[in-house]
Scaffold this motif. Structure first.
Motif, mmCIF file in Angstrom:
data_model
loop_
_atom_site.group_PDB
_atom_site.id
_atom_site.type_symbol
_atom_site.label_atom_id
_atom_site.label_comp_id
_atom_site.label_asym_id
_atom_site.label_seq_id
_atom_site.Cartn_x
_atom_site.Cartn_y
_atom_site.Cartn_z
ATOM 1 N N GLN A 83 0.845 -1.207 0.000
ATOM 2 C CA GLN A 83 0.000 0.000 0.000
ATOM 3 C C GLN A 83 0.874 1.249 0.000
ATOM 4 O O GLN A 83 2.071 1.175 0.275
ATOM 5 C CB GLN A 83 -0.918 -0.012 1.219
ATOM 6 C CG GLN A 83 -1.767 -1.258 1.329
ATOM 7 C CD GLN A 83 -2.623 -1.498 0.094
ATOM 8 O OE1 GLN A 83 -3.099 -0.551 -0.528
ATOM 9 N NE2 GLN A 83 -2.805 -2.754 -0.267
ATOM 10 N N GLY A 117 -4.781 3.206 5.806
ATOM 11 C CA GLY A 117 -3.371 3.119 5.399
ATOM 12 C C GLY A 117 -2.453 3.491 6.545
ATOM 13 O O GLY A 117 -2.532 2.919 7.635
ATOM 14 N N ALA A 168 -9.063 4.722 -1.743
ATOM 15 C CA ALA A 168 -8.727 3.602 -2.630
ATOM 16 C C ALA A 168 -9.783 3.596 -3.723
ATOM 17 O O ALA A 168 -10.919 4.032 -3.508
ATOM 18 C CB ALA A 168 -8.732 2.285 -1.860
ATOM 19 N N VAL A 195 -4.512 2.877 -5.333
ATOM 20 C CA VAL A 195 -4.563 1.419 -5.181
ATOM 21 C C VAL A 195 -6.040 1.014 -5.132
ATOM 22 O O VAL A 195 -6.903 1.838 -4.836
ATOM 23 C CB VAL A 195 -3.828 0.928 -3.896
ATOM 24 C CG1 VAL A 195 -2.353 1.264 -3.959
ATOM 25 C CG2 VAL A 195 -4.459 1.511 -2.634
#
Ligand code: SAH
Length: 226
Positions: A73, A102, A166, A220
């Motif tokens: 990540q 994260g 994300a 991501v």
């Protein structure tokens, strides 16, 4: 930390703010915002980004680049954090949901600007690490949970603002439903591996929802918890 190290960090943070200001001007035709709110810039000046990256990356913690945070990540580049935060137009009283904790950096920035931040991370090890960082830094208005954030956090809804860090092919209806009226959500929409559309979803006081494309971005993927 020595006084010299502290000075170095504040000098780098000041440089980071200048780069964000320049990038805000350069992208204004797309974003509609040539300068970000002073309180957003103050929050970015306040949060020690070097605490949220790996020890090896302390030297480039304030560069305008995404950095690895483990588990495949990344922590977003500071300009994107600033832009996404600014688009929420936070005044200080809001309850905010973040999907994709994260490192915890974005949540720490939001916590400077809103009353309460709820943040969900699908990977337990990252959620744990972020929780420890918030405790070390004395942030008391952030609540972390491990789980699939695309389903939101119904127990704490509605949220005045939602930030998804994300990418997903579509905007989650569960999240739209958990947005207050009025409320604002910022989310990268599109397939991973392609450029995604950073999208501002606005709900007005009557509950009508509109979407606006802000800027091409690369995030991501949002994954489903197994
Ligand atoms: N906001 C973070 C960066 C996010 S990177 C920061 O400031 O550092 C995207 C994060 O979303 C990753 O940690 C990833 O594990 C997480 N994620 C992916 N799918 C998710 C899901 N369904 N629910 C919650 N988190 C998810």
């Amino acid at each position: 930390m020595s006084a010299v190290a502290v000075d170095l960090t504040s000098a780098r943070r000041a440089e980071m703010l200048q780069v964000i200001e320049a990038e805000a001007k350069a992208t204004a035709a797309n974003t509609g915002r040539s300068v970000f709110a002073p309180r957003v810039m103050d929050a970015l000046a306040e949060v020690p980004r070097h605490h949220f990256v790996r020890d090896d990356d302390h030297n480039r913690a304030y560069a305008n680049v995404p950095l690895p945070i483990g588990q495949g990540q990344t922590i977003s580049q500071p300009f994107i954090v600033a832009l996404m935060t600014d688009l929420l137009d936070l005044k200080g009283t809001e309850r905010v949901l973040e999907v994709g904790t994260g490192s915890g950096y974005q949540a720490a920035v939001l916590a400077e600007l809103a009353a309460q931040v709820y943040t969900i991370e699908v990977l337990a090890s990252l959620a744990q690490r972020a929780t420890e960082r918030f405790a070390q830094l004395g942030r008391k208005n952030i609540t972390v949970r491990t789980g699939d954030g695309s389903l939101g956090w119904p127990d704490h809804a509605p949220f005045d603002a939602i930030l998804v860090t994300a990418a997903a092919p579509t905007v989650s209806q569960a999240l739209v439903d958990q947005l207050a009226a009025p409320g604002r959500m910022v989310v990268p929409v599109g397939k991973v591996g392609t450029v995604q559309d950073l999208t501002l979803v606005s709900k007005n006081a009557q509950g009508d929802v509109t979407k606006r494309s802000i800027l091409p971005v690369a995030f991501v993927p949002l994954v489903k918890s197994s």
